[in-house]
Design a protein around this motif. Structure first.
Motif, PDB file in Angstrom:
ATOM      1  N   UNK A   1      42.839  40.048  49.633  1.00 43.39           N
ATOM      2  CA  UNK A   1      43.845  39.492  50.537  1.00 43.39           C
ATOM      3  C   UNK A   1      44.731  38.467  49.833  1.00 43.39           C
ATOM      4  N   UNK A   2      44.154  37.776  48.834  1.00 41.09           N
ATOM      5  CA  UNK A   2      44.906  36.753  48.114  1.00 41.09           C
ATOM      6  C   UNK A   2      45.491  37.268  46.802  1.00 41.09           C
ATOM      7  N   UNK A   3      45.356  38.555  46.573  1.00 34.99           N
ATOM      8  CA  UNK A   3      45.914  39.142  45.365  1.00 34.99           C
ATOM      9  C   UNK A   3      45.086  38.898  44.116  1.00 34.99           C
ATOM     10  N   UNK A   4      43.834  38.473  44.288  1.00 39.02           N
ATOM     11  CA  UNK A   4      42.947  38.227  43.146  1.00 39.02           C
ATOM     12  C   UNK A   4      41.995  39.410  42.998  1.00 39.02           C
ATOM     13  N   UNK A   5      42.220  40.221  41.989  1.00 36.80           N
ATOM     14  CA  UNK A   5      41.402  41.413  41.776  1.00 36.80           C
ATOM     15  C   UNK A   5      40.495  41.282  40.562  1.00 36.80           C
ATOM     16  N   UNK A   6      40.234  40.063  40.137  1.00 37.15           N
ATOM     17  CA  UNK A   6      39.484  39.823  38.905  1.00 37.15           C
ATOM     18  C   UNK A   6      38.111  40.486  38.924  1.00 37.15           C
ATOM     19  N   UNK A   7      37.380  40.325  40.024  1.00 33.79           N
ATOM     20  CA  UNK A   7      36.033  40.886  40.107  1.00 33.79           C
ATOM     21  C   UNK A   7      35.939  42.010  41.135  1.00 33.79           C
ATOM     22  N   UNK A   8      37.060  42.554  41.538  1.00 37.43           N
ATOM     23  CA  UNK A   8      37.052  43.563  42.598  1.00 37.43           C
ATOM     24  C   UNK A   8      36.233  44.783  42.205  1.00 37.43           C
ATOM     25  N   UNK A   9      36.375  45.228  40.960  1.00 33.37           N
ATOM     26  CA  UNK A   9      35.647  46.407  40.518  1.00 33.37           C
ATOM     27  C   UNK A   9      34.146  46.203  40.547  1.00 33.37           C
ATOM     28  N   UNK A  10      33.679  45.069  40.034  1.00 34.40           N
ATOM     29  CA  UNK A  10      32.253  44.774  40.033  1.00 34.40           C
ATOM     30  C   UNK A  10      31.715  44.643  41.448  1.00 34.40           C
ATOM     31  N   UNK A  11      32.435  43.925  42.292  1.00 36.03           N
ATOM     32  CA  UNK A  11      31.957  43.734  43.665  1.00 36.03           C
ATOM     33  C   UNK A  11      31.898  45.052  44.426  1.00 36.03           C
ATOM     34  N   UNK A  12      32.868  45.922  44.191  1.00 44.98           N
ATOM     35  CA  UNK A  12      32.838  47.245  44.824  1.00 44.98           C
ATOM     36  C   UNK A  12      31.657  48.050  44.319  1.00 44.98           C
ATOM     37  N   UNK A  13      31.377  47.958  43.025  1.00 45.56           N
ATOM     38  CA  UNK A  13      30.238  48.671  42.443  1.00 45.56           C
ATOM     39  C   UNK A  13      28.917  48.166  43.023  1.00 45.56           C
ATOM     40  N   UNK A  14      28.835  46.869  43.289  1.00 46.16           N
ATOM     41  CA  UNK A  14      27.623  46.299  43.877  1.00 46.16           C
ATOM     42  C   UNK A  14      27.393  46.854  45.283  1.00 46.16           C
ATOM     43  N   UNK A  15      28.453  46.928  46.064  1.00 41.28           N
ATOM     44  CA  UNK A  15      28.333  47.484  47.415  1.00 41.28           C
ATOM     45  C   UNK A  15      27.903  48.945  47.359  1.00 41.28           C
ATOM     46  N   UNK A  16      28.496  49.698  46.443  1.00 39.67           N
ATOM     47  CA  UNK A  16      28.136  51.114  46.297  1.00 39.67           C
ATOM     48  C   UNK A  16      26.695  51.260  45.806  1.00 39.67           C
ATOM     49  N   UNK A  17      26.249  50.335  44.962  1.00 38.29           N
ATOM     50  CA  UNK A  17      24.890  50.406  44.427  1.00 38.29           C
ATOM     51  C   UNK A  17      23.853  50.203  45.525  1.00 38.29           C
TER      52      UNK A  17
END
Length: 243
Positions: free
Chosen positions: A184-200
């Motif tokens: 929402x704030x345009x910060x995608x620094x850890x978006x990939x890792x956090x998405x992978x954690x949810x999928x895991x």
């Protein structure tokens, strides 16, 4: 003793891409472990979570509206949830205390050593699970719940010790919140890792459910494999005091 001008200054180099990749992979493996653990505990140990404590609060509240007598509720849901809460809290306490010792003060090596305690608890759980033919009674089930929850508490401390994007591996509501807040704030620094954690976590729940359905006695084996894999990945990283 004073430092002379000719003595080299000691610096700690930041982790490279390889080290960060290994840490992230270890966190994903541990999250898969949490998903499998909750699937086994909920489906095979009487409807209780051993990695997600928030869910247990809801379960206890729901038990209060059950048609069963209070004696039956206390012997069942409350006993299981209490064993889970106590084990998880004990595991976190032990894990965080280990991380504070001088030997384990550095990361990620410290977290890897703490995970060794969790691995031992997984071995204990697997032994009890197999001994009861994946169908423990009330007393044995409470013991297995406590062992599993303690392992997850230890894992939570080890993951927190890595201090990576606020990820805990056992409960991911905060990870989801951080992901959506960042996007929402345009910060995608850890978006990939956090998405992978949810999928895991989702993948772990799926694997755990399938194993309980088709190979119940071996359902806990992946817990050992994933935890050991995470330990190896973290042990392979250069020790970084104070980072």
């Amino acid at each position: 003793m004073t430092t002379t001008a000719t003595e080299p200054r000691r610096t700690v180099a930041p982790p490279g891409r390889g080290g960060t990749f290994r840490t992230d992979t270890a966190l994903i493996l541990l999250t898969v472990t949490a998903g499998i653990t909750d699937a086994i505990s909920f489906l095979g140990l009487g409807g209780v979570f051993t990695a997600n404590m928030t869910g247990n609060l809801v379960l206890v509240g729901m038990a209060a509206t059950s048609d069963e007598s209070w004696q039956e509720v206390l012997r069942g849901d409350v006993l299981r949830c209490t064993a889970s809460f106590a084990g998880f809290a004990l595991g976190m306490l032990a894990g965080f205390r280990l991380l504070r010792t001088r030997l384990l003060r550095s990361r990620p090596a410290g977290s890897a050593r703490v995970l060794a305690v969790g691995l031992a608890l997984h071995v204990l759980f697997l032994a009890g699970w197999a001994a009861t033919d994946a169908a423990p009674g009330t007393a044995a089930g409470a013991g297995l719940i406590a062992a599993s929850a303690t392992a997850m508490g230890v894992q939570t401390a080890a993951a927190r010790g890595l201090d990576r994007a606020g990820i805990t591996t056992t409960f991911v509501t905060g990870t989801l919140t951080s992901l959506i807040s960042g996007l929402a704030q345009g910060d995608r620094k850890h978006a990939g890792l956090r998405t992978a954690i949810l999928a895991a976590l989702l993948a772990g729940g799926l694997v755990g459910g399938l194993l309980l359905a088709y190979a119940p006695r071996t359902a806990a084996v992946p817990l050992l494999v994933a935890t050991a894999g995470a330990m190896l990945l973290l042990s392979a990283r250069r020790t970084e005091p104070g980072t």
